[in-house]
Design a protein around this motif. Structure first.
Motif: not given
Length: 376
Positions: A16-28, A358-365
């Motif tokens: 889980i990398d909070f440094g990634i500043g882009q959307p996740h491929v799953d929501i493109l 980048f991440y959904g709420e579960e991964d963010l937590m």
């Protein structure tokens, strides 16, 4: 056959990398772009496969101007738009046409670290000037202008990267006045302008331009898909002219004519507006979840809730080395961007930037819980 990497970022499984500043491929928006491409190609217009008009396809600029007028709540003239291949390309072209190695440019402190890379590629001297909760501090900028003569100032006025702050309308007016007084351009990176969640930012910088000083840069990277490499420059026609007639476009034609035709259909079919509304809700929910998790699990961390954009800019007690902290975090398969990366003066050593896009709420937590084991 070995798996080959096709995207810029490849996140190892379990990280889980909070440094990634882009959307996740799953929501493109693959389905929406498929519909838009089908709509455009079924029209049978082979002109979209030809070298493009230097300023950008007139039909697309017309659709884009209507879309932006609605989103901004202010008119956008198609003749004030120049189509780019995204903000990074636009910055590079601005440097190519307006600067020479050794020239001085101003940036905010902190600033988008990859823009600093572009300025370094052109051999530019970078001078930083501080910001606060209302954006660029005008008095500090005036002090810098006594000693230096910049070709331009690079600013991120709305939902700043990394700081998340927004430049106030009053300061925008003063910045334009200083540009006229000291003869420098204002290059406004407004990639997050339309990603507002809890408050609406002032109008883009070009609306404050009374003296042909402002180049406002927008992009579909954050509101549609970064792989499209499509954006726009909004400015007075006299400022756009050097870009339209430059040798690069004289040879290769306008930028991304085929992609812009597909995005034109996204706008015409109402798909762009719907998708933007989806992103606003998704990112707002993720922002709220990350804010809550950070306060609950890492109370020593200090930050102000952003009103839009992608990022939470936070800090730990003075003396904390977040680069060293990152090395420890990686052992637990979690990452972030240390603040020093955003400083042209090697400051902000105790700061961290978190991205909630980048991440959904579960991964963010889950990521916050991992960090809480090393930040106490």
């Amino acid at each position: 056959m070995a798996k080959v990497q096709v995207a810029q970022i490849s996140v190892p499984e379990g990280w889980i990398d909070f440094g990634i500043g882009q959307p996740h491929v799953d929501i493109l928006p693959l389905d929406q772009l498929t519909r838009a491409a089908t709509h455009r190609l079924q029209q049978g217009d082979r002109n979209i496969l030809q070298y493009g008009m230097q300023q950008g396809n007139g039909n697309f600029r017309g659709s884009l101007s209507q879309f932006l007028s609605t989103e901004y709540g202010a008119p956008v003239d198609p003749d004030h738009l120049f189509i780019t291949a995204g903000i990074s390309q636009a910055l590079d072209q601005i440097c190519a046409l307006h600067t020479r190695p050794g020239d001085t440019v101003f940036v905010e402190e902190p600033s988008y670290f990859l823009a600093l890379r572009i300025f370094a590629d052109h051999g530019l001297k970078v001078i930083s000037t501080p910001i606060d909760e209302n954006g660029l501090i005008i008095e500090a900028l005036e002090e810098k202008l006594v000693k230096h003569k910049p070709v331009f100032i690079y600013t991120i006025p709305s939902f700043h990267n990394p700081a998340g702050v927004t430049l106030s309308a009053n300061r925008r007016e003063k910045l334009v006045s200083l540009g006229e007084k000291h003869d420098f351009l204002i290059v406004a990176d407004e990639v997050y302008q339309m990603l507002a969640y809890t408050s609406t930012p002032p109008l883009p910088m070009t609306y404050f331009d009374t003296s042909e000083r402002v180049l406002s840069l927008g992009s579909f990277s954050k509101i549609l898909a970064p792989g499209l490499r499509l954006g726009w420059m909004q400015a007075k026609p006299s400022l756009l002219e050097p870009f339209i007639v430059c040798g690069y476009l004289d040879s290769g034609g306008g930028l991304n004519p085929f992609v812009s035709s597909i995005v034109n259909s996204m706008i015409e079919l109402g798909l762009q507006k719907d998708y933007l509304n989806f992103l606003r809700k998704t990112y707002r929910d993720r922002m709220v979840a990350l804010n809550k998790a950070l306060r609950q699990h890492i109370p020593v961390l200090r930050f102000t809730d952003p009103d839009g954009g992608y990022f939470i800019w936070s800090y730990l007690p003075e003396g904390t080395d977040t680069e060293a902290l990152l090395a420890e975090a990686k052992k637990r398969q979690v990452g972030f961007q240390p603040g020093i990366k955003f400083s042209s003066a090697k400051g902000f050593c105790n700061y961290l930037r978190f991205c909630f896009a980048f991440y959904g709420e579960e991964d963010l937590m889950e990521g916050v819980e991992r960090l809480s084991r090393i930040i106490r």
